[in-house]
Design a protein around this motif. Structure first.
Motif, PDB file in Angstrom:
ATOM      1  N   VAL A 224       0.846  -1.188   0.000  1.00 39.17           N
ATOM      2  CA  VAL A 224       0.000   0.000   0.000  1.00 39.17           C
ATOM      3  C   VAL A 224       0.881   1.238   0.000  1.00 39.17           C
ATOM      4  N   MET A 225       0.628   2.125  -0.965  1.00 37.68           N
ATOM      5  CA  MET A 225       1.333   3.395  -1.056  1.00 37.68           C
ATOM      6  C   MET A 225       0.385   4.498  -0.606  1.00 37.68           C
ATOM      7  N   HIS A 226       0.954   5.542   0.008  1.00 38.24           N
ATOM      8  CA  HIS A 226       0.142   6.690   0.396  1.00 38.24           C
ATOM      9  C   HIS A 226       1.023   7.923   0.400  1.00 38.24           C
ATOM     10  N   LEU A 227       0.643   8.918  -0.417  1.00 40.78           N
ATOM     11  CA  LEU A 227       1.385  10.177  -0.477  1.00 40.78           C
ATOM     12  C   LEU A 227       2.890   9.955  -0.677  1.00 40.78           C
ATOM     13  N   GLY A 228       3.235   9.072  -1.612  1.00 43.78           N
ATOM     14  CA  GLY A 228       4.634   8.882  -1.980  1.00 43.78           C
ATOM     15  C   GLY A 228       5.430   8.010  -1.040  1.00 43.78           C
ATOM     16  N   ARG A 229       4.765   7.450  -0.044  1.00 44.86           N
ATOM     17  CA  ARG A 229       5.476   6.578   0.898  1.00 44.86           C
ATOM     18  C   ARG A 229       4.889   5.172   0.877  1.00 44.86           C
ATOM     19  N   HIS A 230       5.719   4.228   1.308  1.00 41.60           N
ATOM     20  CA  HIS A 230       5.283   2.838   1.416  1.00 41.60           C
ATOM     21  C   HIS A 230       4.654   2.661   2.794  1.00 41.60           C
TER      22      HIS A 230
END
Length: 257
Positions: A224-230
């Protein structure tokens, strides 16, 4: 997890970043894809999923960090060198030869792999082995009767099937699918899901997908990615159960105490 257990990592991203000016599209992402996995990357819009794909396939340079394929550092290698190492990608923005026939599109990819240039097309009659291979690939992706149509005449779903055939023609160990179900009807999505599920175990599949039903049907591992982070990687069940993932998708939910 060591590199030497039986599920060795085929792809490893080590603290990979991609900045566009001051915008951090990807920020320090570490991710491992083990050989043989059916690995999905999900996340809300703007999570950096397609950027991540560009860094893996080689269409985008990294701002920082490294990309390893089977233990080899490919961070600075161009797309064609990565293809030579067994990385093949299909993108939302199609790379098909629209004026050529369906068969010719696959044949070109087969010939490129066999080391024949595009000139090989002109003397196709002399290449029965490659021709048979191309027909077998079209059979495999569900397009056996469409070989004479031009790529431009195909439906959206059929084009995606053809892209998979073209990617498979390179004999990939890692197949990257960027939103394969985008714009597909439910029937086309079902057909594509079947096709991906039927790929042999030696082809590792990494795919970005918005259609979560398809993700949870196909994937054994989900990142899951969110706002460019893992955010997290786990089994489909672990990801489904994560409150952090639900928050990322739904925004913060006000809980009255």
């Amino acid at each position: 997890m060591t590199d030497h257990d039986h599920h060795h990592s085929l792809l490893e991203l080590r603290q990979v970043s991609r900045h566009f000016g001051s915008f951090r599209a990807l920020d320090d992402v570490a991710l491992t894809v083990r050989a043989g996995a059916r690995h999905a990357i999900i996340g809300p819009n703007g999570a950096g999923k397609s950027t991540l794909f560009g860094l893996i396939s080689g269409t985008l340079p990294v701002t920082g960090g490294s990309v390893f394929v089977d233990g080899k550092d490919v961070t600075r290698l161009p797309v064609h060198r990565r293809v030579g190492l067994g990385v093949a990608a299909t993108f939302q923005h199609s790379s098909l030869f629209l004026r050529e026939s369906v068969l010719e599109n696959v044949l070109l990819a087969v010939l490129r792999r066999a080391g024949g240039g595009l000139g090989g097309l002109r003397r196709v009659g002399a290449r029965p082995k490659e021709l048979a291979q191309a027909h077998a690939l079209l059979e495999r992706v569900g397009l056996p009767t469409r070989h004479e149509a031009t790529a431009a005449e195909l439906s959206h779903g059929e084009r995606r099937q053809l892209e998979v055939a073209v990617a498979l023609a390179t004999g990939p160990r890692l197949l990257l699918l960027d939103e394969p179900a985008a714009g597909m009807s439910p029937a086309e999505t079902a057909r594509l899901t079947e096709l991906i599920a039927a790929l042999p175990g030696e082809v590792t599949v990494l795919f970005v997908e918005h259609d979560l039903d398809m993700v949870f049907e196909l994937a054994d591992t989900v990142s899951v990615m969110h706002l460019g982070r893992h955010l997290m990687t786990g089994s489909p069940d672990e990801v489904r159960a994560s409150s952090e993932v639900q928050t990322a998708y739904l925004g913060t939910v006000e809980v009255s105490s």
